[in-house]
Motif scaffolding. Structure first.
Motif, short mmCIF file in Angstrom:
data_model
loop_
_atom_site.label_atom_id
_atom_site.label_comp_id
_atom_site.label_asym_id
_atom_site.label_seq_id
_atom_site.Cartn_x
_atom_site.Cartn_y
_atom_site.Cartn_z
N SER A 1 69.97 55.46 63.22
CA SER A 1 68.74 55.75 62.01
C SER A 1 67.55 54.76 61.97
O SER A 1 67.19 54.06 60.94
CB SER A 1 69.44 55.69 60.45
OG SER A 1 70.33 56.76 60.27
N LEU A 2 67.14 54.46 63.14
CA LEU A 2 66.03 53.43 63.38
C LEU A 2 64.67 54.18 63.20
O LEU A 2 64.67 55.37 63.41
CB LEU A 2 66.46 52.60 64.47
CG LEU A 2 67.41 51.67 64.64
CD1 LEU A 2 67.78 51.15 65.98
CD2 LEU A 2 67.51 50.67 63.60
N PHE A 3 63.53 53.38 62.93
CA PHE A 3 62.23 54.00 62.94
C PHE A 3 61.65 53.62 64.45
O PHE A 3 61.24 52.60 64.90
CB PHE A 3 61.52 53.40 61.94
CG PHE A 3 62.14 53.74 60.42
CD1 PHE A 3 61.72 55.00 60.06
CD2 PHE A 3 62.53 52.77 60.04
CE1 PHE A 3 62.29 55.17 58.93
CE2 PHE A 3 63.30 52.98 58.44
CZ PHE A 3 62.92 54.28 58.03
N LEU B 1 58.41 51.53 64.77
CA LEU B 1 58.22 50.29 63.96
C LEU B 1 58.72 49.25 64.99
O LEU B 1 59.76 49.64 65.73
CB LEU B 1 58.85 50.35 62.53
CG LEU B 1 58.33 51.29 61.76
CD1 LEU B 1 58.99 51.02 60.20
CD2 LEU B 1 57.07 51.33 61.53
N GLU C 1 60.59 44.72 61.78
CA GLU C 1 60.61 45.60 60.59
C GLU C 1 61.65 46.60 60.46
O GLU C 1 62.35 46.74 59.39
CB GLU C 1 59.17 46.53 60.62
CG GLU C 1 58.78 47.07 59.22
CD GLU C 1 57.65 47.56 59.31
OE1 GLU C 1 57.01 48.07 60.42
OE2 GLU C 1 56.95 48.16 58.23
N LEU D 1 63.38 46.25 57.00
CA LEU D 1 62.65 47.19 56.06
C LEU D 1 63.62 47.64 54.78
O LEU D 1 63.36 47.73 53.77
CB LEU D 1 62.25 48.32 56.82
CG LEU D 1 61.32 49.31 56.04
CD1 LEU D 1 60.09 48.81 55.63
CD2 LEU D 1 61.09 50.61 56.93
N ASN D 2 64.97 48.01 55.23
CA ASN D 2 65.71 48.41 54.35
C ASN D 2 66.27 47.48 53.24
O ASN D 2 66.21 47.99 52.04
CB ASN D 2 67.15 49.17 55.04
CG ASN D 2 67.02 50.16 55.97
OD1 ASN D 2 65.69 50.57 55.85
ND2 ASN D 2 68.05 50.89 56.35
N GLU E 1 64.27 45.05 52.13
CA GLU E 1 63.04 44.98 51.51
C GLU E 1 63.20 45.86 50.57
O GLU E 1 62.41 45.83 49.25
CB GLU E 1 61.65 45.00 52.30
CG GLU E 1 61.82 43.51 53.43
CD GLU E 1 60.53 42.91 53.27
OE1 GLU E 1 59.63 43.26 53.34
OE2 GLU E 1 60.88 41.66 52.81
N LEU E 2 63.30 47.31 50.91
CA LEU E 2 63.18 48.26 50.04
C LEU E 2 64.45 48.34 48.80
O LEU E 2 63.99 48.51 47.75
CB LEU E 2 63.66 49.75 50.86
CG LEU E 2 63.58 50.81 50.16
CD1 LEU E 2 62.29 51.33 49.56
CD2 LEU E 2 63.92 52.05 50.98
N THR F 1 60.68 45.46 47.08
CA THR F 1 59.49 44.70 47.32
C THR F 1 58.39 45.70 47.32
O THR F 1 58.48 46.98 47.44
CB THR F 1 59.71 44.27 48.84
OG1 THR F 1 60.70 43.61 48.94
CG2 THR F 1 58.64 43.29 49.34
N ARG F 2 57.06 45.15 46.99
CA ARG F 2 56.07 46.29 46.73
C ARG F 2 55.02 45.82 47.92
O ARG F 2 54.39 46.39 48.45
CB ARG F 2 55.13 45.93 45.74
CG ARG F 2 56.20 46.51 44.57
CD ARG F 2 55.63 47.51 43.54
NE ARG F 2 56.64 47.55 42.48
CZ ARG F 2 57.11 49.01 42.19
NH1 ARG F 2 56.60 50.08 43.00
NH2 ARG F 2 58.08 49.11 41.39
N VAL G 1 54.42 43.73 51.49
CA VAL G 1 55.14 43.39 52.63
C VAL G 1 54.49 42.03 53.01
O VAL G 1 53.23 41.87 53.33
CB VAL G 1 54.90 44.34 53.74
CG1 VAL G 1 55.84 43.98 55.08
CG2 VAL G 1 55.48 45.75 53.23
#
Lengths: 509, 338
Positions: free
Chosen positions: A90-92, A95, A99, A103-104, A106-107, A111-112, A114
């Motif tokens: 499940s990586l992007f 990106l 990141e 990312l997960n 921060e989500l 976080t709004r 970055v």
């Protein structure tokens, strides 16, 4: 004594009357490494989903960190520190490494804005924790699969994982990469993080685990210290039967080699490869990922046409410029990644089997008779005992082992004389693996020359009468089966320097 | 580092753009006059704003062909409304109304795409016809030349004017500020907000984005509403600069805008693209279509040349990717001396 991090007691779950899990209990303590082993369909995935909160059990209790969760939601599981690394990670792909790691997290912190400095710092800290170096700014798409897995582990750690569940973590890795992964797992363990490996591959289980649990048909068969188990016992417990495989017994059938490759080169991929393949032989081609073994196979199949060198079939010089010419010369190739390269997943089993031979099944006027296609497919379904209730179902409904048989059937239907099998049993469970091995051996017995590309050492020793070792694009040695054993081949495979004691086969000039 | 810079599509397009300017400028020095540059800026403004919208949709893994219909719908409807109420105020109100209408139409796209998960191309093909048909049939199809005063004066709203050697006065139109503003906002959004990163995440792997816990419905609603706002503004600029509201205009340009965006490095498969690249792509296409005439290439050839540039510009990176994939990274040892 350390308290349990996770405790499952008497978990049962059934789907539409099928008992997926029956009275399963599992206790995971901090820093423990567990292995959950079972064949496809044994209930492992259901158990993972229950731990992750994706599926609720019908009966039983879940206690995490001493807190009971009558209804565990996915967010609860994550908040308590349970992280699942799925087989596809499940990586992007688009990106960067940094990141993807951050990312997960921060989500989940809402976080709004970055802050890229923070992203890099988080990522670097997580990578330091597991003791690996990765280029933070590289796009994940461009890094090898083993590194992608490390990114997934680092991402789990950033989210304060206390238990990391790894689904089929080693399927896509080479032996060397598995060693590196185990090193990382031990680093994680040192920080008190527990790891649950879920797998149907056996070798790894005993090496790293503290505990091993084997489930079959939804029931716990064994729950023991890993030290108390050996490989034969594991196979027995998993399949419920003892599997005694006889190694392939090659009987020379002809003095005329079926395939002779001399000084074949493809710059950047492999250099100066020479070998021959006799009818009825199973020759293994092994080497680490990046040794050029797959590229050699692709070149013989015309995907990556070689730049220099000669290929002879039955003594006749042939040029393999593209896939069509390879097929014309009777070469079949079963790819490593059958999902993307070997099958039309959404199409029916029947259609997948007949795709290669559809031209020969045409009737007058060029029309196809569905009945005739079906009869043809049924023959192969029976021959290779593909287990399906209905051959009109899409191929993706089959288990890994049966999918691999469909790929085989597709090629066998076109009656190839040379068959190249790339990782023939990758991602296939133990029982199916044995059956696939039997099929391969009987094909060779009928006079087909088979090249098996693999780094599964027991498999190579079991199937092949000769083994070619590739290293950094060159042929590093050619060995008769008789001079090898598991330890020796493992050493040869992982050794990075040139070997001095290669026993050349008589075929090498 | 340098190698990485040169492997980027942005760098390639930038170099091509500079080379093209030098070439055209050498053949015909008129290219370097302020008049020509102001003209280019004016031509690039509408395309540029559209292209930023297209960029955001492409990054998210979608494709939008309805933005031209939204633009003309918003612009024409705004003009009709303002005429009917006899609005005497300035252009700001026109932009606000047109942007609001655009946002509303964008939400219709978002509704079908986010709620029912329909393919974006199909939805926007449908809404393009729907919006345009509704406009022509219900709102009007006549060209309106009798504009409300605020809009009629807009075409003269220059930032500054210069008088060149031949005594001709030319000005840089203030609409270019919209392009600059939109570009800055898009850059901040895409690069520095979690919302922007969720757009990249969605375009990179929808499944992974779902598992990570992104609210993808919200992301998609934002994307299509935002594109609607941009289309509304761009449509209004278009109408103001042309001093008329023509319901038959704009629709038909969408593929050129998408092509310029892709030329600038945005991936049609989603997950990739940058504001800088998009602006460079738009500039390249604008310079080509406005300036070929300066070097004596007849305007009928423009389409051919632009088509060729787009093909080459998008094929080069694709071929390079294929080449890299074929050359596996095997580190072959040197052959020992015999």
């Amino acid at each position: 004594m350390a308290d349990a991090f996770l405790s499952l007691s008497h978990i049962s779950k059934s789907y539409a009357g099928v008992q997926a899990l029956d009275d399963v209990s599992l206790i995971v303590k901090p820093a423990e490494i567990h292995c959950l082993v079972g064949e496809n369909g044994s209930g492992k995935s259901t158990l993972i989903k229950i731990i992750a909160g994706v599926v609720s059990p019908d009966e039983g209790q879940i206690v995490i960190n001493g807190k009971p969760f009558p209804r565990l939601a996915p967010m609860d599981a994550i908040r308590e520190g349970i992280q699942v690394i799925y087989q596809d990670f499940s990586l992007f792909p688009n990106l960067t490494v940094a990141e993807n790691i951050a990312l997960n997290y921060e989500l989940s912190r809402n976080t709004r804005i970055v802050r890229w400095g923070e992203v890099r710092r988080l990522a670097q800290a997580a990578l330091d924790k597991i003791g690996v170096r990765l280029p933070l700014d590289a796009e994940v798409e461009s890094i090898p699969v083993a590194d992608k897995q490390l990114v997934a582990i680092a991402r789990a750690l950033v989210q304060n994982a206390r238990l990391i569940i790894m689904d089929e973590a080693t399927t896509a890795l080479t032996e060397k990469e598995i060693r590196a992964l185990f090193g990382v797992i031990r680093n994680v363990q040192r920080d008190g993080v527990a790891v649950l490996f879920v797998s149907h591959k056996l070798n790894e289980v005993l090496e790293i685990a503290d505990k091993a649990m084997i489930i079959r048909n939804g029931k716990v068969v064994v729950d023991a210290d890993a030290a108390a188990l050996d490989r034969n016992k594991l196979v027995y417990y998993m399949t419920g039967r003892r599997i005694d495989e006889a190694d392939y017994d090659y009987v020379p059938q002809s003095k005329q080699p079926l395939l002779e490759v001399s000084h074949l080169s493809s710059p950047g991929n492999f250099e100066d490869i020479s070998f021959s393949l006799y009818p009825g032989e199973i020759v293994g081609v092994t080497g680490l990922l990046g040794s050029g073994r797959t590229e050699l196979a692709l070149s013989l199949f015309g995907v990556l046409p070689a730049m220099r060198g000669e290929v002879r079939i039955d003594g006749q010089l042939v040029r393999i410029r593209d896939i069509q010419s390879a097929i014309r010369h009777g070469i079949g190739y079963v790819p490593e990644d059958r999902l993307t390269e070997g099958l039309f997943l959404d199409q029916s089993i029947n259609r997948n089997i007949v795709i290669r031979t559809i031209d020969t099944l045409r009737q007058a006027g060029g029309l196809l008779s569905p009945a005739r296609l079906e009869a043809h497919a049924r023959e192969w379904i029976n021959n290779l005992s593909i287990k399906t209730s209905n051959p009109e179902l899409p191929v993706k409904s089959l288990s890994g082992g049966n999918q691999q048989r469909v790929v085989l059937a597709k090629w066998l239907a076109s009656k190839p004389r040379i068959l190249i099998l790339n990782g023939p049993t990758v991602g296939v469970d133990v029982g199916s693996k044995t059956e696939l091995h039997e099929i391969i051996k009987s094909l060779a017995g009928e006079g087909i020359g088979i090249l098996v590309i693999s780094d599964d050492i027991p498999e190579l020793l079991h199937l092949c009468n000769r083994i070619l070792l590739m290293r950094r694009g060159r042929l590093a040695g050619m060995f008769e089966r008789a001079v090898l054993d598991e330890n020796k081949l493992t050493t040869l495979l992982t050794e990075s320097t040139t070997i001095g004691s290669a026993v050349p086969s008589p075929q090498v000039q | 580092m340098l190698k990485k810079l040169f492997s980027r599509q942005e760098t390639l397009v930038g170099i091509t753009l500079v080379a093209l300017c030098l070439l055209i400028g050498t053949i015909n020095p008129v290219f370097w006059t302020p008049g020509n540059w102001f003209d280019l800026a004016r031509s690039a403004t509408v395309t540029g704003i559209f292209a930023i919208g297209v960029l955001i949709v492409l990054v998210s893994g979608g494709i939008d062909v309805s933005f031209t219909a939204i633009a003309v719908f918003s612009m024409y409807t705004t003009t009709v409304i303002m005429n009917q109420i006899g609005f005497q105020g300035g252009m700001v109100a026109f932009f606000a109304l047109s942007a609001a209408i655009g946002a509303l139409l964008g939400l219709i796209n978002a509704f079908f795409i986010a709620r029912f998960r329909l393919p974006t191309l199909i939805v926007t093909l449908g809404t393009q016809s729907l919006f345009r048909g509704f406009l022509l049939f219900v709102i009007g199809s006549k060209i309106i030349r009798d504009l409300p005063p605020g809009m009629a004066q807009y075409s003269g709203a220059f930032l500054f004017t210069v008088t060149d050697a031949r005594g001709i006065t030319v000005g840089l139109h203030s609409a270019v500020l919209f392009l600059v503003g939109v570009a800055i906002i898009a850059q901040l959004l895409l690069r520095h907000t979690m919302l922007g990163r969720s757009i990249y995440a969605l375009g990179g792997s929808r499944e992974a984005a779902e598992r990570a816990g992104f609210n993808l419905v919200r992301t998609q609603v934002f994307i299509y509403a935002f594109v609607g706002v941009l289309a509304g503004i761009a449509g209004m600029i278009y109408g103001g600069l042309n001093r008329q509201a023509n319901a038959q205009d704009i629709v038909g340009q969408e593929l050129d805008v998408i092509a310029a965006t892709v030329l600038g490095g945005a991936s049609i498969a989603g997950g990739r693209g940058s504001v800088v690249g998009t602006l460079l792509g738009v500039l390249l296409v604008t310079v080509m279509s406005n300036s070929l005439i300066l070097v004596g290439i007849p305007s009928i050839w423009q389409r051919v040349v632009i088509g060729a540039i787009i093909l080459i510009g998008t094929a080069v990176p694709a071929i390079r990717a294929l080449h890299t994939a074929r050359r596996a990274n095997v580190d072959i040892e040197p052959v020992p001396a015999e």
